[in-house]
Write a protein that holds these residues in place. Sequence first.
Motif, PDB file in Angstrom:
ATOM      1  N   ILE A  26       5.420   2.292  21.350  1.00 54.83           N
ATOM      2  CA  ILE A  26       5.051   1.770  20.167  1.00 54.83           C
ATOM      3  C   ILE A  26       5.134   2.884  19.028  1.00 54.83           C
ATOM      4  O   ILE A  26       4.279   3.727  19.138  1.00 54.83           O
ATOM      5  CB  ILE A  26       3.862   0.938  20.124  1.00 54.83           C
ATOM      6  N   GLN A  27       5.832   2.971  17.819  1.00 56.14           N
ATOM      7  CA  GLN A  27       5.873   3.675  16.998  1.00 56.14           C
ATOM      8  C   GLN A  27       5.691   3.330  15.609  1.00 56.14           C
ATOM      9  O   GLN A  27       5.623   1.916  15.307  1.00 56.14           O
ATOM     10  CB  GLN A  27       7.181   4.344  16.697  1.00 56.14           C
ATOM     11  N   VAL A  28       4.812   3.778  14.725  1.00 57.61           N
ATOM     12  CA  VAL A  28       4.608   3.579  13.497  1.00 57.61           C
ATOM     13  C   VAL A  28       5.337   4.508  12.595  1.00 57.61           C
ATOM     14  O   VAL A  28       4.785   5.652  12.770  1.00 57.61           O
ATOM     15  CB  VAL A  28       3.051   3.432  13.041  1.00 57.61           C
ATOM     16  N   ASN A  29       6.095   4.251  11.732  1.00 65.28           N
ATOM     17  CA  ASN A  29       6.888   5.059  10.713  1.00 65.28           C
ATOM     18  C   ASN A  29       7.508   6.062  11.411  1.00 65.28           C
ATOM     19  O   ASN A  29       7.339   7.282  10.994  1.00 65.28           O
ATOM     20  CB  ASN A  29       5.870   5.497   9.601  1.00 65.28           C
ATOM     21  N   GLY A  30       7.789   5.978  12.643  1.00 63.07           N
ATOM     22  CA  GLY A  30       8.760   6.876  13.521  1.00 63.07           C
ATOM     23  C   GLY A  30       7.853   7.893  14.331  1.00 63.07           C
ATOM     24  O   GLY A  30       8.470   8.708  15.287  1.00 63.07           O
ATOM     25  N   LYS A  31       6.788   7.593  14.374  1.00 57.56           N
ATOM     26  CA  LYS A  31       5.730   8.495  15.271  1.00 57.56           C
ATOM     27  C   LYS A  31       4.946   7.618  16.517  1.00 57.56           C
ATOM     28  O   LYS A  31       4.598   6.532  15.928  1.00 57.56           O
ATOM     29  CB  LYS A  31       4.711   9.160  14.393  1.00 57.56           C
ATOM     30  N   MET A  32       4.873   8.107  17.529  1.00 61.34           N
ATOM     31  CA  MET A  32       4.491   7.791  18.454  1.00 61.34           C
ATOM     32  C   MET A  32       3.070   7.380  18.406  1.00 61.34           C
ATOM     33  O   MET A  32       2.303   8.260  18.301  1.00 61.34           O
ATOM     34  CB  MET A  32       4.801   8.509  19.789  1.00 61.34           C
ATOM     35  N   ARG A  33       2.456   6.009  18.566  1.00 66.82           N
ATOM     36  CA  ARG A  33       1.158   5.749  18.409  1.00 66.82           C
ATOM     37  C   ARG A  33       0.819   4.918  19.864  1.00 66.82           C
ATOM     38  O   ARG A  33      -0.567   4.850  19.709  1.00 66.82           O
ATOM     39  CB  ARG A  33       1.067   4.551  17.329  1.00 66.82           C
ATOM     40  N   LEU A  76      11.655   0.158  23.029  1.00 65.67           N
ATOM     41  CA  LEU A  76      10.528   0.434  22.263  1.00 65.67           C
ATOM     42  C   LEU A  76      10.436  -0.333  20.704  1.00 65.67           C
ATOM     43  O   LEU A  76      11.534  -1.272  20.715  1.00 65.67           O
ATOM     44  CB  LEU A  76      11.084   1.842  21.757  1.00 65.67           C
ATOM     45  N   ASN A  78       9.458   0.271  16.699  1.00 61.85           N
ATOM     46  CA  ASN A  78       9.067   0.995  15.642  1.00 61.85           C
ATOM     47  C   ASN A  78       8.554  -0.065  14.349  1.00 61.85           C
ATOM     48  O   ASN A  78       9.510  -0.633  14.011  1.00 61.85           O
ATOM     49  CB  ASN A  78      10.313   1.910  15.228  1.00 61.85           C
ATOM     50  N   ILE A  80       7.777  -0.174  10.693  1.00 60.83           N
ATOM     51  CA  ILE A  80       7.833   0.475   9.506  1.00 60.83           C
ATOM     52  C   ILE A  80       6.990  -0.115   8.337  1.00 60.83           C
ATOM     53  O   ILE A  80       6.965  -1.230   8.047  1.00 60.83           O
ATOM     54  CB  ILE A  80       9.192   0.577   8.848  1.00 60.83           C
TER      55      ILE A  80
END
Length: 82
Positions: A26-33, A76, A78, A80
């Motif tokens: 799970i990514q938020v704005n391209g960063k792994m969270r 995955l 993502n 945005i």
Amino acid sequence: CETIAYQSWPKYDSSKLEVCDINFAIQVNGKMRGTVSGKKGESQEEVLQKAKELVSVKNQIEGKTIRKIIFIADKLMNIIAN
């Protein structure tokens, strides 16, 4: 005389090779969270619901508008948001 040299080759069961449980990145704005686990073939809505329950994701999207969701099945998601 029965030795191993004359035994038949073992057969495999292809149903045992299938992976049922998958970890989605799970990514938020391209960063792994974080990651969430689920079944193979889960829909985008099911994964999104699980992702929103993660504290790290919740902190990043709180008070923001979700602009787009990039979902790659069985791999995955993502989110945005801004």
